[in-house]
Design a protein around this motif. Structure first.
Motif, short mmCIF file in Angstrom:
data_model
loop_
_atom_site.label_atom_id
_atom_site.label_comp_id
_atom_site.label_asym_id
_atom_site.label_seq_id
_atom_site.Cartn_x
_atom_site.Cartn_y
_atom_site.Cartn_z
N UNK B 159 -68.35 80.44 5.95
CA UNK B 159 -68.23 81.26 4.74
C UNK B 159 -69.36 80.96 3.77
N UNK B 160 -69.71 79.70 3.66
CA UNK B 160 -70.77 79.28 2.74
C UNK B 160 -72.10 79.90 3.15
N UNK B 161 -72.37 79.91 4.45
CA UNK B 161 -73.62 80.51 4.93
C UNK B 161 -73.68 82.00 4.59
N UNK B 162 -72.59 82.71 4.85
CA UNK B 162 -72.58 84.14 4.54
C UNK B 162 -72.79 84.38 3.05
N UNK B 163 -72.17 83.53 2.24
CA UNK B 163 -72.32 83.67 0.79
C UNK B 163 -73.76 83.39 0.37
N UNK B 164 -74.35 82.35 0.94
CA UNK B 164 -75.74 82.01 0.61
C UNK B 164 -76.68 83.14 0.99
N UNK B 165 -76.43 83.73 2.16
CA UNK B 165 -77.29 84.84 2.59
C UNK B 165 -77.22 85.99 1.59
N UNK B 166 -76.02 86.27 1.11
CA UNK B 166 -75.89 87.32 0.11
C UNK B 166 -76.62 86.95 -1.17
N UNK B 167 -76.48 85.69 -1.54
CA UNK B 167 -77.16 85.22 -2.74
C UNK B 167 -78.67 85.43 -2.62
N UNK B 168 -79.22 85.11 -1.47
CA UNK B 168 -80.65 85.30 -1.25
C UNK B 168 -81.04 86.78 -1.33
N UNK B 169 -80.23 87.62 -0.67
CA UNK B 169 -80.52 89.07 -0.70
C UNK B 169 -80.51 89.57 -2.14
N UNK B 170 -79.47 89.18 -2.88
CA UNK B 170 -79.30 89.69 -4.24
C UNK B 170 -80.42 89.21 -5.15
N UNK B 171 -80.72 87.92 -5.07
CA UNK B 171 -81.75 87.38 -5.95
C UNK B 171 -83.12 87.96 -5.60
N UNK B 172 -83.37 88.19 -4.32
CA UNK B 172 -84.64 88.82 -3.93
C UNK B 172 -84.75 90.21 -4.52
#
Lengths: 92, 192
Positions: B159-172
């Motif tokens: 779950x943490x990995x999926x959340x981090x990936x979203x965080x990266x997409x959003x911040x980018x």
């Protein structure tokens, strides 16, 4: 709260947890990892999956740090009007 | 979030049915079946909501003029908004929120009695020193997951990995928008 969830789950899982369940979780985790997702047909060792997981989380952390740096610079120069424009764009 | 549950955890076993009824009405953090209730980190809607909340939070934050400190502030804000988006269903998200709220530490320590750790749920695989060592490393990378069972750790990590990936997409995406709005700035296009 958290203890309740893990307690009830562990009560059943610590009695019934099998190699299969572990393997199932490990393969699910494997699917998330960009490095070894393409080799999913072969069984990758748990050790390898854990290693890749750690590497991947670390690289994600680094990306977030880089992005945070970039955003902090951009926010220092972007004025309020532009930030409002961006927020409107995000709302669409 | 659900700090009132600390006393309920004692009464839970006696009143499990009652608790279940309450759970359906109450949105508590005690979702056993986290897979079914998992946050859709991959959805566009989730990312849009996160992006909006992050931008709002950043605008409210007076950023320090010192560059490294400001970057740290952005990181903390991004993590906090991400943890809120998890809706209290995961240990990592609660741990992130606990970083800021000192009074939560009280609850975390009271509940985190290492019941099983790695020893009880140890299977043949887990006894291998390589696996154990990497498990320990992983448990330190995922917030708040140092003393949980191996299966729980894997689920939290996923779950943490999926959340981090979203965080990266959003911040980018936000960074792209901000740099597009700033034409004077010689911004090198980010290869993301």
């Amino acid at each position: 709260m958290s203890s309740r969830r893990s307690r009830s789950r562990q009560t059943s899982s610590s009695r019934n947890i099998t190699d299969d369940q572990i393997n199932d979780l490990v393969s699910k985790l494997q699917q998330l990892l960009p490095e070894i997702r393409n080799r999913s047909s072969d069984k990758v060792s748990a050790s390898k999956v854990l290693q890749e997981t750690c590497n991947y989380i670390r690289s994600l952390h680094r990306e977030v740090d880089d992005l945070s740096e970039r955003l902090s610079e951009l926010l220092a120069t972007t004025d309020t009007a532009q930030a409002a424009i961006i927020r409107n764009l995000l709302m669409q | 979030m659900a700090s009132f549950d600390s006393s309920d955890s004692e009464t839970l076993r006696e009143q499990s049915n009652h608790k279940k009824r309450r759970k359906i009405g109450h949105h508590t953090a005690a979702d056993h079946n986290s897979a079914a209730a998992a946050v859709p980190w991959r959805s566009d809607a989730e990312q849009r909501i996160y992006s909006r909340r992050l931008v709002e939070a950043l605008r409210r934050t007076p950023l320090s003029p010192a560059r490294p400190r400001a970057a740290g502030q952005v990181r903390e804000t991004a993590d906090r908004v991400l943890a809120v988006a998890a809706r209290g269903r995961t240990r990592w998200s609660r741990a992130i929120l606990a970083r800021r709220r000192k009074l939560w530490t009280h609850h975390e320590k009271a509940k985190k009695a290492p019941r099983n750790g790695l020893k009880r749920t140890t299977e043949r695989t887990n006894r291998l020193p390589a696996v154990q060592k990497k498990t320990r490393v992983l448990s330190r990378l995922v917030p708040g997951c140092q003393k949980i069972s191996f299966p729980n750790l894997l689920e939290e990590a996923m779950d943490y990995i999926s959340a981090l990936e979203m965080q990266v997409r959003a911040m980018s995406a936000i960074a792209e928008l901000l740099s597009a709005a700033e034409p004077r700035r010689p911004e090198s296009p980010a290869a993301r």
